[in-house]
Design a protein around this motif. Structure first.
Motif, mmCIF file in Angstrom:
data_model
loop_
_atom_site.group_PDB
_atom_site.id
_atom_site.type_symbol
_atom_site.label_atom_id
_atom_site.label_comp_id
_atom_site.label_asym_id
_atom_site.label_seq_id
_atom_site.Cartn_x
_atom_site.Cartn_y
_atom_site.Cartn_z
ATOM 1 N N UNK A 5 0.836 -1.200 0.000
ATOM 2 C CA UNK A 5 0.000 0.000 0.000
ATOM 3 C C UNK A 5 0.870 1.249 0.000
ATOM 4 N N UNK A 6 1.950 1.168 0.758
ATOM 5 C CA UNK A 6 2.887 2.296 0.786
ATOM 6 C C UNK A 6 3.616 2.417 -0.554
ATOM 7 N N UNK A 19 2.259 3.899 -4.350
ATOM 8 C CA UNK A 19 2.288 5.310 -4.739
ATOM 9 C C UNK A 19 3.647 5.732 -5.264
ATOM 10 N N UNK A 20 4.626 4.858 -5.130
ATOM 11 C CA UNK A 20 5.997 5.293 -5.386
ATOM 12 C C UNK A 20 6.498 4.859 -6.758
ATOM 13 N N UNK A 21 7.381 5.708 -7.294
ATOM 14 C CA UNK A 21 8.060 5.326 -8.524
ATOM 15 C C UNK A 21 9.301 4.517 -8.186
ATOM 16 N N UNK A 38 12.235 5.287 -5.547
ATOM 17 C CA UNK A 38 11.721 5.516 -4.207
ATOM 18 C C UNK A 38 11.342 4.200 -3.552
ATOM 19 N N UNK A 95 19.797 8.129 1.764
ATOM 20 C CA UNK A 95 18.641 8.080 0.861
ATOM 21 C C UNK A 95 17.448 8.761 1.523
ATOM 22 N N UNK A 121 15.759 11.937 -0.125
ATOM 23 C CA UNK A 121 14.364 11.865 -0.559
ATOM 24 C C UNK A 121 13.522 12.914 0.150
ATOM 25 N N UNK A 137 7.287 9.457 2.357
ATOM 26 C CA UNK A 137 6.835 8.958 1.064
ATOM 27 C C UNK A 137 5.316 8.790 1.043
ATOM 28 N N UNK A 138 4.739 8.536 2.216
ATOM 29 C CA UNK A 138 3.283 8.383 2.260
ATOM 30 C C UNK A 138 2.610 9.711 1.926
ATOM 31 N N UNK A 142 4.842 11.399 -2.096
ATOM 32 C CA UNK A 142 5.486 10.293 -2.812
ATOM 33 C C UNK A 142 6.662 10.745 -3.665
#
Lengths: 462, 292
Positions: free
Chosen positions: A123-124, A127-129, A132, B227, B231, B276-277, B280
């Motif tokens: 789920x986390x 959303x990420x590319x 990431x 990282x 990020x 990131x949540x 993103x």
């Protein structure tokens, strides 16, 4: 896009399912038979290969089909390994259902644990590319030992949980928390320092079992395995620091009776320890571990085949190749990504449960970044898009170090070079595969085959 | 139990090296849109080369210089041999290739220098300074690391914003097509980006080594920290990388101080996951993520 998918949709419904079931069954029978005729050392490798293949089926789906590069699958294997260890240590009956506990329930709960963690990370991650997600899962892989060490009383800290492999007869005789058992952690230390030695680590873990066989010369008369198991002292006493050379171990292993007349090595046996199993004494530990690993790999392989070749496989590829287009035709991109994560996570957890049984240990060092990297290496080398590629990758991960080891022994390379040569080779091969043949060995093979087919068959049939 | 201030000061050096490593990641990302997961591997490898130079010459400074040169060369090699050819392949390929480089470098280092952790010398005594008659956990080395980081950041900022080379580099990163049409040699600019990143990473490695000891794997955790910082800083921003690198170092130092060192990776992971949540694509990213 790729016509081998459409090939299958034209057949009668159910025939594909039956075909896959038959395929998985035949492979399982063949491997189970093979497991009976090879020596214990080879059974051990077979167990490892089946375990890696189980995890790599999940990697094929996650990295190949859904295009999400994950380094977290080693950590997800840890979830499976620990759930298996904990449930088999503490449960006498299955909660809620009240049924008597056996090893299958531990496997089921390991898989469930994998699904839950996969849901969370998926789920986390949905959303990420690419980078990431890779970074996040890298964090999971690096952080997992810390998380395990956070709860030393429950999870055994650095030393991990020592596990007694469920045996056909009598199930679990006793459970030992390795915190009080004086597990010789010198091998583990070596392991921790040399985390980069991806594959050699499990071998070191297995050394006591082999040494065990070595010390028992009279094991030739087919001493009951339970006896071997009870010789805890021997197991711990046999020097782990001066690792036996492979030749010695093999020699020792070959002394063992190899013509075990096991007639019915069915998964029911693997799954039901309470079942009367009178010929258990002829069963070598490694063979037992291998038969469990093979059964799990075949079941998981069967599931993976159906998912990959069915609608879900096309959904994953659609989401990978063009999420916008997928959304337009009514496929949820995040749903596709999460489902890939959940499936791969479940497979990883099952594989981890098998790994814990092979190592007879669930320890943080076994499930570190090295394991995740080796899964990535295997799936990339074998071929990111193919389940057969996953199997090839698993075989490479298990046997390439052995091959390099024997080669370096021949060439007289120093230990330091020989120990790290497999990893160097993996690193270089991964780069080479990405540059030259992105679809790995299987991609190369299938490319070659389609070229041959094109040149031999008339164009209308292709 | 120390005071808040003690932990705060103790986090400065850690934050500075995390910031430097994050800077290296950002430099590569800006020039080639690749997260170089091999960066810590490169830094580790060049630190070993630097240590060899230190052992031969006995001079820390010569070690640093050798390390920086080796870092530049290694960055160039990785770019030319691996990343430039791979750029046209699928997106996963580039990520996987960086991990391939990481595995290869780690095993090569273990082959040459063994996997045993080694101590790395410091130019300044690694002992707590005395401020107002009280020994604080801030060492002279921490201050030195922080100053080196500030100098490097200033140098990089001037290089990227005030020089023609910097302008060309930014143009190549921002829009390669237009830059090429304007006469910028884009491919050379990308290579220079990798070289500079390799040099910055090498400095980070040489500075980390005394803190964490040097072995093929000890830098792994810094990859996660760097990282995280890069990020949260948006991967694009030098300032963001530095600010959040120091911030990450301070937070981790406080976590280590008030609870336990083993919690640091978990906290870093939580920071990264939370960031990131909600974002993103990083906190300060200029580009909106394509979402469906």
């Amino acid at each position: 896009m790729r016509d081998r998918w459409t090939d299958f949709t034209l057949r009668a419904p159910g025939s594909r399912f039956a075909g896959h079931a038959l395929l998985a069954f035949v492979i399982w029978i063949l491997l189970a038979r093979l497991n009976m005729i090879i020596d214990a050392q080879m059974s051990y490798y077979l167990a490892l290969a089946a375990m890696y293949a189980t995890a790599m089926f999940g990697m094929t789906i996650l990295v190949g089909l859904s295009g999400q590069v994950s380094l977290g699958n080693g950590a997800l294997m840890a979830v499976g390994g620990y759930v298996f260890a904990l449930t088999s240590m503490h449960w006498k009956t299955v909660p809620i259902l009240g049924l008597p506990w056996n090893a299958v329930w531990s496997m089921v709960f390991a898989g469930l644990g994998g699904i839950i963690i996969g849901l969370i990370i998926g789920a986390l991650g949905a959303r990420l590319r690419g980078p990431y997600l890779a970074g996040l899962t890298l964090g999971v892989a690096v952080g997992i030992p810390s998380i395990i060490n956070r709860y030393p009383s429950l999870l055994g800290g650095e030393q991990g949980l020592k596990l007694i492999v469920p045996y056909p007869e009598g199930g679990y005789p006793e459970q030992v928390l390795s915190e009080d058992a004086q597990f010789d952690d010198s091998a583990l230390d070596e392991f921790l320092v040399d985390e980069s030695a991806v594959v050699q680590a499990p071998l070191e873990e297995a050394a006591p079992a082999e040494g065990d066989l070595l010390t028992l010369e009279d094991a030739q008369q087919g001493v009951a395995q339970e006896d071997l198991l009870t010789l805890e002292d021997a197991q711990q006493g046999v020097a782990q620091e001066d690792l036996l050379t492979l030749e010695d171990a093999q020699q020792g292993v070959q002394d063992m009776p190899t013509d075990a007349p096991i007639s019915e090595a069915t998964p029911e046996l693997a799954t039901d320890p309470s079942d009367a199993f009178t010929t258990a004494s002829d069963f070598v530990l490694q063979q037992w571990q291998a038969s469990v690993a093979i059964a799990v790999a075949c079941i998981v392989g069967f599931l993976a085949l159906n998912l990959v070749r069915g609608r879900q496989g096309r959904v994953w590829q659609a989401v990978r190749d063009d999420p916008v287009a997928a959304a337009v035709i009514g496929i949820s991109p995040s749903g596709g990504k999460i489902s890939a994560f959940v499936v791969s996570s479940m497979f990883a957890a099952l594989s981890g449960a098998v790994f814990a049984q092979i190592l007879t240990l669930a320890a943080p060092s076994a499930f570190g970044l090295g394991l995740s990297l080796s899964l990535l290496v295997g799936v990339v080398l074998g071929g990111r898009l193919s389940l057969i590629g996953a199997v090839i990758g698993a075989l490479l991960i298990v046997w390439l170090p052995e091959w390099v080891d024997s080669l370096s022994a021949e060439l007289g390379m120093p230990r330091q070079v020989a120990d790290n040569a497999p990893n160097l080779l993996y690193g270089l091969l991964v780069v080479a595969v990405v540059l030259v043949a992105p679809r790995g060995i299987m991609g190369g093979v299938s490319g070659l085959m389609s070229k041959m087919r094109r040149s031999s068959a008339p164009p209308s049939s292709g | 139990m120390g005071s808040f201030l003690d932990y705060f000061l103790g986090g400065i050096a850690n934050g500075a090296v995390i910031a430097l490593m994050a800077l290296a990641l950002v430099l590569v990302w800006r020039s080639t849109r690749v997260v170089n997961f091999a960066q810590v591997g490169q830094a580790m490898f060049t630190s070993f080369i630097a240590l060899t130079a230190v052992n031969i010459t006995g001079s820390w400074l010569i070690g640093l210089i050798v390390g920086i040169i080796a870092g530049g060369i290694l960055g160039f090699i990785v770019h030319v041999l691996v990343m430039r050819p791979v750029r046209r392949a699928d997106a996963s390929g580039a990520i996987i290739a960086t991990f391939g480089v990481l595995i290869a470098l780690q095993s090569l280092a273990a082959m040459i220098w063994t996997a045993e952790p080694r101590a790395y010398p410091t130019p300044i005594e690694y002992a707590g300074l005395t401020i107002f008659g009280r020994v604080v956990p801030l060492t002279g080395y921490d201050v030195f690391v922080f100053i080196v980081m500030i100098v490097l950041v200033l140098f990089l900022t001037i290089l990227l914003t005030k020089t023609k080379l910097g302008l060309s580099m930014r143009a190549s990163a921002f829009n390669p097509e237009v830059a090429r049409l304007s006469g910028v040699r884009v491919s050379r600019m990308l290579a220079i980006g990798w070289i500079i990143a390799g040099m910055v990473g090498a400095v980070a490695g040489v500075l980390i080594a005394p803190i964490s000891s040097l072995s093929p794997n000890t830098f792994d955790i810094f990859l996660v920290f760097a990282f995280t910082a890069a990020v949260i800083g948006g991967l694009d921003s030098l300032v963001g990388a530095v600010a959040f690198g120091i911030g990450t170092g301070l937070i981790l130092s406080l976590v280590t101080g008030y609870s336990d060192a083993s919690n640091a990776p978990i906290v870093a992971l939580i920071l990264l996951a939370l960031n990131l949540w909600f974002k993103p694509d990083g906190a300060f990213s200029h580009h909106k993520a394509r979402s469906v």
